[in-house]
Design a protein around this motif. Structure first.
Motif, PDB file in Angstrom:
ATOM      1  N   TRP A 175      31.349  -4.013  18.624  1.00  0.00           N
ATOM      2  CA  TRP A 175      29.994  -4.195  17.537  1.00  0.00           C
ATOM      3  C   TRP A 175      30.142  -5.320  16.637  1.00  0.00           C
ATOM      4  CZ3 TRP A 175      25.914  -2.028  19.175  1.00  0.00           C
ATOM      5  CH2 TRP A 175      26.194  -0.918  20.052  1.00  0.00           C
ATOM      6  N   GLY A 176      31.511  -5.618  16.598  1.00  0.00           N
ATOM      7  CA  GLY A 176      31.893  -6.811  15.656  1.00  0.00           C
ATOM      8  C   GLY A 176      31.476  -8.077  16.232  1.00  0.00           C
ATOM      9  N   ILE A 177      31.565  -8.044  17.633  1.00  0.00           N
ATOM     10  CA  ILE A 177      31.194  -9.134  18.436  1.00  0.00           C
ATOM     11  C   ILE A 177      29.686  -9.243  18.485  1.00  0.00           C
ATOM     12  CG2 ILE A 177      30.870  -9.916  20.925  1.00  0.00           C
ATOM     13  CD1 ILE A 177      33.336  -9.284  21.527  1.00  0.00           C
ATOM     14  N   VAL A 178      28.969  -8.181  18.611  1.00  0.00           N
ATOM     15  CA  VAL A 178      27.287  -7.971  18.414  1.00  0.00           C
ATOM     16  C   VAL A 178      27.049  -8.784  17.041  1.00  0.00           C
ATOM     17  CG1 VAL A 178      25.565  -6.391  18.207  1.00  0.00           C
ATOM     18  CG2 VAL A 178      27.143  -6.109  19.748  1.00  0.00           C
ATOM     19  N   MET A 179      27.342  -8.291  15.961  1.00  0.00           N
ATOM     20  CA  MET A 179      27.145  -8.784  14.601  1.00  0.00           C
ATOM     21  C   MET A 179      27.360 -10.327  14.377  1.00  0.00           C
ATOM     22  SD  MET A 179      25.540  -6.283  13.439  1.00  0.00           S
ATOM     23  CE  MET A 179      25.195  -7.211  12.169  1.00  0.00           C
ATOM     24  N   ALA A 180      28.640 -10.540  14.874  1.00  0.00           N
ATOM     25  CA  ALA A 180      29.181 -11.999  14.771  1.00  0.00           C
ATOM     26  C   ALA A 180      28.125 -13.144  15.719  1.00  0.00           C
ATOM     27  CB  ALA A 180      30.500 -12.429  15.363  1.00  0.00           C
ATOM     28  N   LEU A 181      28.015 -12.598  16.901  1.00  0.00           N
ATOM     29  CA  LEU A 181      26.995 -13.456  17.741  1.00  0.00           C
ATOM     30  C   LEU A 181      25.618 -13.608  17.276  1.00  0.00           C
ATOM     31  CD1 LEU A 181      28.666 -13.031  21.336  1.00  0.00           C
ATOM     32  CD2 LEU A 181      28.989 -14.929  20.034  1.00  0.00           C
ATOM     33  N   GLY A 182      25.042 -12.294  16.853  1.00  0.00           N
ATOM     34  CA  GLY A 182      23.881 -11.914  16.381  1.00  0.00           C
ATOM     35  C   GLY A 182      23.545 -12.881  15.353  1.00  0.00           C
ATOM     36  N   LEU A 183      24.433 -13.020  14.274  1.00  0.00           N
ATOM     37  CA  LEU A 183      24.319 -13.896  13.109  1.00  0.00           C
ATOM     38  C   LEU A 183      24.379 -15.428  13.500  1.00  0.00           C
ATOM     39  CD1 LEU A 183      26.366 -11.921  10.552  1.00  0.00           C
ATOM     40  CD2 LEU A 183      24.005 -12.242  10.572  1.00  0.00           C
ATOM     41  N   ALA A 184      25.116 -15.693  14.537  1.00  0.00           N
ATOM     42  CA  ALA A 184      25.477 -16.988  15.006  1.00  0.00           C
ATOM     43  C   ALA A 184      24.376 -17.422  15.688  1.00  0.00           C
ATOM     44  CB  ALA A 184      26.691 -16.952  15.951  1.00  0.00           C
ATOM     45  N   TYR A 185      23.779 -16.707  16.510  1.00  0.00           N
ATOM     46  CA  TYR A 185      22.326 -17.244  16.917  1.00  0.00           C
ATOM     47  C   TYR A 185      20.886 -17.193  16.323  1.00  0.00           C
ATOM     48  CZ  TYR A 185      25.295 -17.717  21.127  1.00  0.00           C
ATOM     49  OH  TYR A 185      26.222 -18.175  22.101  1.00  0.00           O
ATOM     50  N   ALA A 186      20.780 -16.074  15.233  1.00  0.00           N
ATOM     51  CA  ALA A 186      19.751 -16.238  14.716  1.00  0.00           C
ATOM     52  C   ALA A 186      19.109 -17.185  14.257  1.00  0.00           C
ATOM     53  CB  ALA A 186      19.945 -14.934  13.570  1.00  0.00           C
ATOM     54  N   PRO A 187      19.960 -18.061  13.598  1.00  0.00           N
ATOM     55  CA  PRO A 187      19.370 -19.531  12.878  1.00  0.00           C
ATOM     56  C   PRO A 187      18.509 -20.241  14.248  1.00  0.00           C
ATOM     57  CG  PRO A 187      21.490 -19.193  12.291  1.00  0.00           C
ATOM     58  CD  PRO A 187      21.322 -18.103  13.316  1.00  0.00           C
ATOM     59  N   THR A 188      18.970 -20.173  15.342  1.00  0.00           N
ATOM     60  CA  THR A 188      18.099 -20.792  16.533  1.00  0.00           C
ATOM     61  C   THR A 188      16.931 -19.975  16.493  1.00  0.00           C
ATOM     62  OG1 THR A 188      20.339 -21.460  17.628  1.00  0.00           O
ATOM     63  CG2 THR A 188      18.126 -21.310  18.962  1.00  0.00           C
ATOM     64  N   VAL A 189      16.731 -18.850  16.699  1.00  0.00           N
ATOM     65  CA  VAL A 189      15.788 -18.079  16.888  1.00  0.00           C
ATOM     66  C   VAL A 189      14.677 -18.447  15.560  1.00  0.00           C
ATOM     67  CG1 VAL A 189      14.519 -15.611  16.875  1.00  0.00           C
ATOM     68  CG2 VAL A 189      16.691 -15.948  17.979  1.00  0.00           C
ATOM     69  N   ALA A 190      15.104 -18.362  14.470  1.00  0.00           N
ATOM     70  CA  ALA A 190      14.435 -18.782  13.146  1.00  0.00           C
ATOM     71  C   ALA A 190      13.813 -20.033  13.205  1.00  0.00           C
ATOM     72  CB  ALA A 190      15.271 -18.616  11.888  1.00  0.00           C
ATOM     73  N   ARG A 191      14.430 -21.226  13.673  1.00  0.00           N
ATOM     74  CA  ARG A 191      14.021 -22.397  13.821  1.00  0.00           C
ATOM     75  C   ARG A 191      12.769 -22.511  15.021  1.00  0.00           C
ATOM     76  NH1 ARG A 191      13.891 -26.912  10.667  1.00  0.00           N
ATOM     77  NH2 ARG A 191      15.787 -27.057   9.868  1.00  0.00           N
ATOM     78  N   VAL A 192      12.931 -21.746  16.221  1.00  0.00           N
ATOM     79  CA  VAL A 192      11.949 -21.877  16.946  1.00  0.00           C
ATOM     80  C   VAL A 192      10.508 -21.139  16.556  1.00  0.00           C
ATOM     81  CG1 VAL A 192      11.293 -20.575  19.248  1.00  0.00           C
ATOM     82  CG2 VAL A 192      13.517 -21.773  18.953  1.00  0.00           C
ATOM     83  N   VAL A 193      10.929 -19.803  15.973  1.00  0.00           N
ATOM     84  CA  VAL A 193       9.640 -19.212  15.239  1.00  0.00           C
ATOM     85  C   VAL A 193       8.794 -20.001  14.225  1.00  0.00           C
ATOM     86  CG1 VAL A 193       9.173 -16.956  14.118  1.00  0.00           C
ATOM     87  CG2 VAL A 193      10.562 -17.028  15.859  1.00  0.00           C
ATOM     88  N   ARG A 194       9.859 -20.529  13.477  1.00  0.00           N
ATOM     89  CA  ARG A 194       9.057 -21.265  12.329  1.00  0.00           C
ATOM     90  C   ARG A 194       8.236 -22.278  13.021  1.00  0.00           C
ATOM     91  NH1 ARG A 194      10.400 -26.129   9.713  1.00  0.00           N
ATOM     92  NH2 ARG A 194       9.559 -26.275   7.489  1.00  0.00           N
ATOM     93  N   GLY A 195       8.812 -22.949  13.980  1.00  0.00           N
ATOM     94  CA  GLY A 195       8.046 -24.272  14.581  1.00  0.00           C
ATOM     95  C   GLY A 195       6.669 -23.624  15.086  1.00  0.00           C
ATOM     96  N   GLN A 196       6.621 -22.355  15.714  1.00  0.00           N
ATOM     97  CA  GLN A 196       5.619 -21.802  16.385  1.00  0.00           C
ATOM     98  C   GLN A 196       4.534 -21.617  15.336  1.00  0.00           C
ATOM     99  OE1 GLN A 196       5.645 -22.860  19.894  1.00  0.00           O
ATOM    100  NE2 GLN A 196       4.121 -20.918  19.715  1.00  0.00           N
ATOM    101  N   VAL A 197       4.986 -20.945  13.927  1.00  0.00           N
ATOM    102  CA  VAL A 197       4.285 -20.299  12.933  1.00  0.00           C
ATOM    103  C   VAL A 197       3.520 -21.572  12.296  1.00  0.00           C
ATOM    104  CG1 VAL A 197       4.023 -19.242  10.863  1.00  0.00           C
ATOM    105  CG2 VAL A 197       5.431 -18.314  12.851  1.00  0.00           C
ATOM    106  N   LEU A 198       4.249 -22.661  12.165  1.00  0.00           N
ATOM    107  CA  LEU A 198       3.516 -23.738  11.468  1.00  0.00           C
ATOM    108  C   LEU A 198       2.502 -24.514  12.321  1.00  0.00           C
ATOM    109  CD1 LEU A 198       6.850 -25.810  10.199  1.00  0.00           C
ATOM    110  CD2 LEU A 198       5.112 -24.685   8.936  1.00  0.00           C
ATOM    111  N   SER A 199       2.851 -24.440  13.633  1.00  0.00           N
ATOM    112  CA  SER A 199       1.580 -24.949  14.455  1.00  0.00           C
ATOM    113  C   SER A 199       0.180 -23.926  14.633  1.00  0.00           C
ATOM    114  CB  SER A 199       1.913 -25.305  15.841  1.00  0.00           C
ATOM    115  OG  SER A 199       2.276 -24.093  16.545  1.00  0.00           O
TER     116      SER A 199
END
Length: 576
Positions: free
Chosen positions: A437-461
């Motif tokens: 579960w430490g790996i899940v939290m660490a990798l989840g936090l590490a990859y969340a900014p990439t998701v945020a960038r993609v979603v923000r770009g879609q929402v802006l359009s």
């Protein structure tokens, strides 16, 4: 141009401040007393108090941060707890080894990948294109640490052409030094050629469809002239951007390669510091790499049309389905216990009783492989859920409401993107500790900014589209408009991203387990199976080959499935 560069540099200042704040906070996140953790339980009260004072822990957090930032700006990153050396010179010494490998690998992979990508695009949908695309996809799907082990086995153990352990400095003996870095460089070149070839092919296809290329051909310019004079300069720009990202990714993920080849580089320094709880070194390495790293989110495009997308869907779907079936089977049945020790049966070759042989403790390799599939799939799915939940919340809020909310959230997001994913996970695991579960939290936090960038770009359009304006005009609330009309249109890119991210997570989890920072033994994972197999590569090579093949097949399935979904869900790609 000078004004543009100055503005860009000024815009990086808030991000760099947030990066420094994140690195500073890393030590403060450690449960308990950092001084006690660094010095151990045997340290006396006087020594503990001296270390706390040296670290500034007798001051407020704001004062500590300002004091630490001032020292960092002066080039003082503190002292290593274990070696008592200044951290910055230690980092620079190790960085010289890492740079020797990474820079050469990036240059060589670029010289190979750009021509390959251009040839594939020029002969699009031909046998040549299919062969180059298949090669690049395969290379992207190979875990670097496994490929390194295989190259060591072939060229170091079997052929005995190159040394397999050790390192000699370039200044000490240049020729001998080169012999130690040939295999690490070759490993990185083969992996990164796949990434850069895909981008070069996609960029070249885009340029070949532009009007000025048709104009040049109509004027009678030869195909060679068109490709060299008109296509190459314009297609190379996005590839050059990706080369910068590759350079940063290699710096962040070099720890596994340096561990495989026992090189005294920057990544190995980071891993050793985590095990030794040498937190000033962990802080210093993270800050050093983050300030040199930029991570734009860009997906190589340039599909091959409906037929290739369907072929990718069939192959990728089959591989992913096989992984799921293996993991599901392991829940109810395995040929033997994956953790039961039987010393009398240690290192048995494949046989009727043990289909894939046994490991150094006599445990059945097939059973451990099946249980490892279950672990990898569990970690991948839960990590993607965590990353998606955080990323969607941040991206939707930032893109839909804009203003100061957008600026604050994106500055924080960019600060996290300044860390390569694997490096951020390593830093978080230094605090959380190795566990599933430490790996899940660490990798989840590490990859969340990439998701945020993609979603923000879609929402802006989407936020200014007619149907959104109509919803507002009808008097619907912001929340209703967001949930009913905006979020459903982000599903397609998120499906593609989630599919690809499952492959990234499986690779990252395997790499962390290989380094000893993943799921603790005796629970089997493909990464810790590979790590344990290293001493037995000559006598029992199947122990290293089989887990690596499984990781590669999973990555290949995720890559092909992600490519297929991207092409089939994007109408612009279907005509290519």
């Amino acid at each position: 141009m000078a004004g543009y560069i100055a503005r860009r540099l000024l815009l990086t200042i808030p991000t760099l401040v947030l990066v420094a704040l994140a690195v500073f906070a890393l030590i403060r996140m450690v449960p308990g007393d950092p001084a006690q953790l660094m010095l151990g339980d045997s340290a006396d009260a006087e020594t503990l108090e001296a270390l706390r004072k040296a670290m500034g822990h007798d001051r407020s957090l704001a004062a500590q941060f300002l004091h630490w930032s001032g020292r960092v700006l002066a080039g003082d990153l503190g002292l290593s707890i274990t070696s008592r050396e200044p951290v910055l010179p230690l980092i620079l010494t190790r960085f010289a080894v890492t740079a020797q490998i990474v820079v050469v690998a990036v240059v060589l992979s670029s010289l190979i990948a750009v021509p390959l990508g251009m040839i594939a695009a020029w002969r699009q949908n031909s046998g040549v294109d299919l062969g180059i695309t298949a090669f690049s996809t395969l290379m992207v799907s190979l875990p670097s640490f496994w490929l390194g082990l295989i190259l060591l086995l072939v060229f170091g153990v079997w052929l005995q052409w190159l040394p397999i352990v050790g390192y000699v400095g370039l200044a000490e003996d240049p020729l001998r030094s080169l012999s130690f870095v040939v295999l690490p460089v070759l490993t990185l070149v083969l992996i990164e050629v796949g990434v850069l070839t895909r981008m070069a092919r996609a960029a070249t296809i885009d340029v070949l469809g532009l009007e000025y290329v048709a104009h040049a051909r109509a004027k009678g310019v030869s195909e060679a002239g068109v490709m060299v004079r008109h296509v190459l300069p314009n297609a190379f720009a996005p590839t050059l951007t990706l080369i910068g990202v590759v350079l940063g990714n290699l710096l962040g993920g070099i720890a596994v390669i340096e561990t495989v080849f026992t090189l005294p580089g920057l990544g190995r320094l980071m891993v050793d510091a985590i095990f030794q709880r040498d937190y000033p070194v962990v802080q210093g390495v993270m800050l050093f790499i983050a300030t040199t790293y930029l991570s734009p989110v860009r997906s190589p495009r340039g599909g091959g049309g409906v037929m290739r997308a369907r072929l990718n869907l069939i192959i990728g779907g089959t591989l992913v389905t096989a992984l799921v079936a293996m993991a599901a089977t392991a829940l109810v049945w395995t040929p033997a216990s994956p953790v039961r020790v039987n010393i009398r049966a240690r290192l048995q070759p494949p046989s009727g009783q043990y289909w894939l042989g046994t490991d150094e403790f006599g445990r059945d390799v097939l059973s451990r492989l099946m249980t490892g599939a279950q672990t990898s799939l569990t970690v991948a799915v839960t990590t993607v859920v965590v990353a998606m939940a955080i990323g969607i919340a941040v991206g939707v809020t930032s893109g839909f409401f804009r203003g100061w909310i957008d600026r604050v959230l994106m500055m924080a997001n960019d600060a996290l993107l300044a860390f390569p994913g694997i490096l951020l996970a390593l830093g978080l695991l230094a605090v959380i500790g190795p566990s599933q579960w430490g790996i899940v939290m660490a990798l989840g936090l590490a990859y969340a900014p990439t998701v945020a960038r993609v979603v923000r770009g879609q929402v802006l359009s989407l936020r200014e589209r007619e149907f959104v304006e109509a919803s507002r005009a009808l008097g619907n609330s912001q929340a209703y408009t967001l949930v009913r009309h905006v979020l459903p249109h982000t599903v397609s890119p998120l499906i593609v991203l989630a599919t690809s991210m499952c492959g990234w997570v499986i690779l990252a989890e395997s790499a962390l387990s290989f380094l000893g920072l993943g799921v603790p033994p005796p629970a089997p994972t493909w990464g810790n199976m590979l790590s344990a197999a290293r001493p037995f590569m000559e006598t029992a090579p199947q122990l290293a080959i089989v887990p690596g093949v499984m990781i590669a097949l999973c990555l290949l399935g995720a890559n092909l499935l992600g490519d297929a979904l991207r092409d089939l869900l994007d109408p612009r790609m279907l005509g290519r």
